[in-house]
Design an enzyme around this catalytic site. Structure first.
Site, PDB file in Angstrom:
ATOM      1  N   GLY A 193      -3.879   0.601  12.592  1.00 23.39           N
ATOM      2  CA  GLY A 193      -3.959  -0.370  11.493  1.00 23.39           C
ATOM      3  C   GLY A 193      -4.945  -1.482  11.794  1.00 23.39           C
ATOM      4  O   GLY A 193      -5.735  -1.881  10.938  1.00 23.39           O
ATOM      5  N   LYS A 239      -4.903   9.868   2.531  1.00 21.17           N
ATOM      6  CA  LYS A 239      -5.070   9.061   1.327  1.00 21.17           C
ATOM      7  C   LYS A 239      -6.388   8.320   1.230  1.00 21.17           C
ATOM      8  O   LYS A 239      -6.837   7.707   2.191  1.00 21.17           O
ATOM      9  CB  LYS A 239      -3.961   8.026   1.277  1.00 21.17           C
ATOM     10  CG  LYS A 239      -2.615   8.624   0.954  1.00 21.17           C
ATOM     11  CD  LYS A 239      -1.665   7.526   1.019  1.00 21.17           C
ATOM     12  CE  LYS A 239      -0.402   7.531   0.347  1.00 21.17           C
ATOM     13  NZ  LYS A 239       0.264   6.260   0.733  1.00 21.17           N
ATOM     14  N   GLY A 258      -4.234   6.838  14.524  1.00 18.94           N
ATOM     15  CA  GLY A 258      -3.276   7.557  15.357  1.00 18.94           C
ATOM     16  C   GLY A 258      -3.408   9.069  15.320  1.00 18.94           C
ATOM     17  O   GLY A 258      -3.371   9.726  16.357  1.00 18.94           O
ATOM     18  N   ARG A 297      -0.378   3.686  26.058  1.00 17.03           N
ATOM     19  CA  ARG A 297      -0.483   2.245  25.782  1.00 17.03           C
ATOM     20  C   ARG A 297      -0.198   1.411  27.031  1.00 17.03           C
ATOM     21  O   ARG A 297      -0.786   0.345  27.194  1.00 17.03           O
ATOM     22  CB  ARG A 297       0.464   1.855  24.657  1.00 17.03           C
ATOM     23  CG  ARG A 297      -0.078   2.337  23.326  1.00 17.03           C
ATOM     24  CD  ARG A 297       0.697   1.771  22.174  1.00 17.03           C
ATOM     25  NE  ARG A 297      -0.014   2.020  20.941  1.00 17.03           N
ATOM     26  CZ  ARG A 297       0.578   2.309  19.791  1.00 17.03           C
ATOM     27  NH1 ARG A 297       1.888   2.386  19.728  1.00 17.03           N
ATOM     28  NH2 ARG A 297      -0.136   2.508  18.714  1.00 17.03           N
TER      29      ARG A 297
HETATM   30  P1  AMP Z   1      -3.772   9.424   7.633  1.00 12.47           P
HETATM   31  O1  AMP Z   1      -2.486   8.882   8.181  1.00 12.47           O
HETATM   32  O2  AMP Z   1      -4.146   8.888   6.304  1.00 12.47           O
HETATM   33  O3  AMP Z   1      -4.894   9.379   8.645  1.00 12.47           O
HETATM   34  O4  AMP Z   1      -3.505  10.948   7.332  1.00 12.47           O
HETATM   35  C1  AMP Z   1      -3.204  11.882   8.316  1.00 12.47           C
HETATM   36  C2  AMP Z   1      -2.532  13.027   7.673  1.00 12.47           C
HETATM   37  O5  AMP Z   1      -3.383  13.588   6.690  1.00 12.47           O
HETATM   38  C3  AMP Z   1      -2.218  14.143   8.636  1.00 12.47           C
HETATM   39  O6  AMP Z   1      -0.835  14.228   8.781  1.00 12.47           O
HETATM   40  C4  AMP Z   1      -2.796  15.366   7.960  1.00 12.47           C
HETATM   41  O7  AMP Z   1      -1.926  16.475   7.974  1.00 12.47           O
HETATM   42  C5  AMP Z   1      -3.009  14.921   6.542  1.00 12.47           C
HETATM   43  N1  AMP Z   1      -4.028  15.723   5.862  1.00 12.47           N
HETATM   44  C6  AMP Z   1      -5.243  16.042   6.315  1.00 12.47           C
HETATM   45  N2  AMP Z   1      -5.873  16.874   5.452  1.00 12.47           N
HETATM   46  C7  AMP Z   1      -5.043  17.078   4.421  1.00 12.47           C
HETATM   47  C8  AMP Z   1      -5.091  17.856   3.233  1.00 12.47           C
HETATM   48  N3  AMP Z   1      -6.165  18.583   2.945  1.00 12.47           N
HETATM   49  N4  AMP Z   1      -4.035  17.823   2.404  1.00 12.47           N
HETATM   50  C9  AMP Z   1      -2.942  17.092   2.707  1.00 12.47           C
HETATM   51  N5  AMP Z   1      -2.810  16.348   3.814  1.00 12.47           N
HETATM   52  C10 AMP Z   1      -3.852  16.341   4.670  1.00 12.47           C
END
Ligand code: AMP
Length: 394
Positions: free
Chosen positions: A374, A198, A351, A37
């Site tokens: 974000g 999510k 990130g 950054r």
């Molecule tokens: P996000 O912050 O929503 O971009 O999510 C990132 C996180 O999603 C990472 O820490 C990944 O480990 C998790 N992730 C990716 N694939 C899966 C999965 N199949 N089941 C659970 N967590 C996951």
């Protein structure tokens, strides 16, 4: 870009107040573990110094919640920035007050002063008018280069921009240019890859891009909510039960609009959320009870790759599996390597995806890597970013 940029303002001999995003990770001993950054702000800082500015920099770091937290001082940042710039960066231990004002007044052309962590004052995040006025009193021109906080209406982003001539820095300009082009005028076919944990975080993006993309490619934990909506067995995979209906609705709307919605159809599964868990690959879409989908399977990797090879613009946010654990990193790695070698415009946000690509040493091989997780998501959702909106129009 419709907003004024640093190139549109005269900085010669002026006190230039610049909001940067120096929110870097620190280890227990206060060492900076990743200075990306700080480096990302260098072009704008260099530009201002070349143009004859007396430069006052301000940033937040971490979440001190409106109190002075010794471990969240910007002192290590000033040190690192001095090394990178090859000149002294002065540092004060507050961001407002008489002492700060005196130091700012004494600044000579070409000198740089870094203010203390803005979030030591609760007024920063409240966008307090008086606090914004005190900050604004330190400059004659305001430059906002902190894209990562542009989605927040804080005193140092939105408040100050209303009180001084205000323009975007070069990093802010670059972010808006690439993300904006993807929204307004992408070279087609345009494919958006979404992953991560999510669905709820990405609904707004899917809705806003529905009319614009040729295909969505979905992986990661969020894929299982969609598969459940299609009536598939997903075993013990991550599912947001309260979003299953909405996921089904999004699938139907995408189909009506003619956007392809690609979901994984084989999976790497585990009997626990751990690197030590037993691991299997499924034959097809369904996942047995007691097992969790952790990464996309080989057939899915091949199919996603085949579709992506035809793309002219690719936007990617969110890992395709639990990439932090080696047995489940293959999907994210395969797609990262494929995109890194493509001619297409490739834009990465979020990130985790940025970290995965940095770990693979591929950061230089993409058209644009967004510094704001974000902020980039909100921009892609079509939302107004207050820190950007408050800058002067051209
Ligand atoms: P996000 O912050 O929503 O971009 O999510 C990132 C996180 O999603 C990472 O820490 C990944 O480990 C998790 N992730 C990716 N694939 C899966 C999965 N199949 N089941 C659970 N967590 C996951």
């Amino acid at each position: 870009m419709k907003k004024k940029t640093i190139r549109d303002v005269d900085l010669e001999g002026k006190r230039v107040l610049m909001r940067v995003d120096f929110n870097v990770p620190l280890d227990g001993a206060g060492n900076i573990t990743d200075d990306t950054r700080i480096r990302a702000a260098l072009p704008t800082i260099d530009y201002a110094l070349q143009a004859g500015a007396r430069l006052v920099l301000m940033s937040h770091l971490g979440r001190p919640k409106g109190e002075v937290v010794e471990s969240m001082r910007l002192t290590p940042v000033a040190r690192r920035l001095s090394e990178l710039l090859g000149q002294e960066v002065k540092k004060v231990d507050d961001c407002i007050g008489t002492n700060v004002k005196e130091k700012v007044e004494a600044l000579k052309v070409g000198e740089v002063l870094l203010l203390e962590n803005l979030r030591f004052h609760p007024e920063e995040e409240k966008n307090d008018e008086k606090f914004a006025q005190e900050l604004a009193g330190l400059g004659e021109v305001f430059i906002n280069d902190a894209f990562g906080t542009a989605h927040r209406a804080h005193a140092s982003t939105e408040g100050v921009a209303r009180l001084l001539p205000a323009a975007a820095g070069l990093l802010m300009e670059k972010e808006i240019e690439y993300l904006g082009k993807a929204l307004e005028n992408p070279a087609k076919p345009f494919i958006t890859i979404l992953g991560g944990a999510k669905v709820s975080d990405k609904i707004g993006v899917i809705e806003n891009l529905m009319d614009k993309v040729d295909s969505f490619i979905i992986g990661g934990g969020m894929a299982y909510t969609f598969l459940k909506a299609k009536g598939k067995d997903v075993g013990d995979s991550l599912v947001e039960e309260d979003k299953v209906e909405l996921a089904g609705d999004l699938l139907r709307r995408a189909e009506e609009k003619g956007a392809l919605f690609l979901l994984p159809f084989d999976h790497i599964i585990a009997d626990g959320f751990s690197e030590e868990a037993a691991v299997k690959v499924t034959e097809g879409e369904e996942i047995p009870d007691g097992w969790k989908g952790m990464d996309i399977g080989e057939k899915t990797r091949e199919e996603f790759s085949r579709v992506l090879r035809g793309a002219k613009t690719v936007l990617w946010n969110g890992p395709l599996g639990v990439f932090e654990m080696a047995p489940f990193a293959k999907g994210t790695e395969t797609i990262a390597r494929l995109l890194a070698g493509m001619e297409a415009t490739t834009i990465i946000g979020g990130g985790d995806t940025v970290a995965a690509i940095a770990n693979l040493g591929l950061s230089e091989n993409f058209t644009h890597i967004s510094t704001g997780g974000g902020a980039s998501l909100e921009f892609l959702e079509g939302k107004v970013l207050p820190g950007l909106a408050a800058l002067n129009d051209k």
